[in-house]
Write an enzyme that holds these catalytic residues in place. Sequence first.
Site, PDB file in Angstrom:
ATOM      1  CD  GLU A  54      43.095  41.961  45.367  1.00 21.57           C
ATOM      2  OE1 GLU A  54      42.618  40.914  45.834  1.00 21.57           O
ATOM      3  OE2 GLU A  54      43.343  42.958  46.046  1.00 21.57           O
ATOM      4  CG  ASP A  91      38.528  34.434  49.976  1.00 21.10           C
ATOM      5  OD1 ASP A  91      38.820  35.641  50.033  1.00 21.10           O
ATOM      6  OD2 ASP A  91      39.085  33.642  49.203  1.00 21.10           O
TER       7      ASP A  91
END
Length: 269
Positions: free
Chosen positions: A54, A65
């Site tokens: 990824e 995140d």
Amino acid sequence: MSSQQSSSIALRFEQLKREGRMALMPFLMAGDPDLSVTAEVLLSLQAAGADMVELGMPYSDPLADGPVIQAAAARALAAGTTPKKVLEMLSSLRGQLSIPVILFTYSNPLLNVGMERFCEQAAEAGASGLVVPDLPLEEAERLSPIAEREGLDLVLLVAPTTPTERMGRIAQSSRGFTYLVSVTGVTGERSTMETRVEGLVQALKQSSPVPVAVGFGISGVDQVRQVRSWGADGAIVGSALVKRMASASLGSVAAEAGLFCSELRKAAD
């Protein structure tokens, strides 16, 4: 592309299933510390046994995140990383990089370029799939056929808080694999993982033939083994790898990433 079965991601999962192995799927932030190092790390991860990678496209407001990956995105942006430069770097590795690369991007950069153009550019650069964590399911259902025309799998996310009915719909709509978020909240390392996730792995596998990969909160060998014991098809390791890379000296970032990946590889087999 006529069906997801012929995608490089699907083929990799099929191969691993035959071999009785789980996919190891590291995440790294493109451009952290710079794109030349990112290219080295991608090749190092491949050599160390990563099944697919990824690749995060840095964005200034990364809602999903945690602090480690937010800091990596900030470093990448400060180094002048742009989506165009990320795709140019990826394109330069064609012929060397044989594992599937899944681009992790927020919806804003994608919509700024336009769904069709972004998918065209990503496919031209050699990407195999997309993860867009803040894209609502309804928008994802619009993007998925556009991505599929370019040979890209649009991977959708399911969280422990996702209602059961919606979870089934997401699993049916996801291509390549379904990304099961193992914890509520943002990405980051966790010493323990929510045991409810084991039940969700099985529920998703029953509702769709698409493989299930677990991410968010996998910090090392023990969690990879745990995810494998649950019957997951893949384990995604992000923050722990990004942190390891950030603490390495500039000349040894790729080697450190490869070393960590090798440790995780043993746990995934």
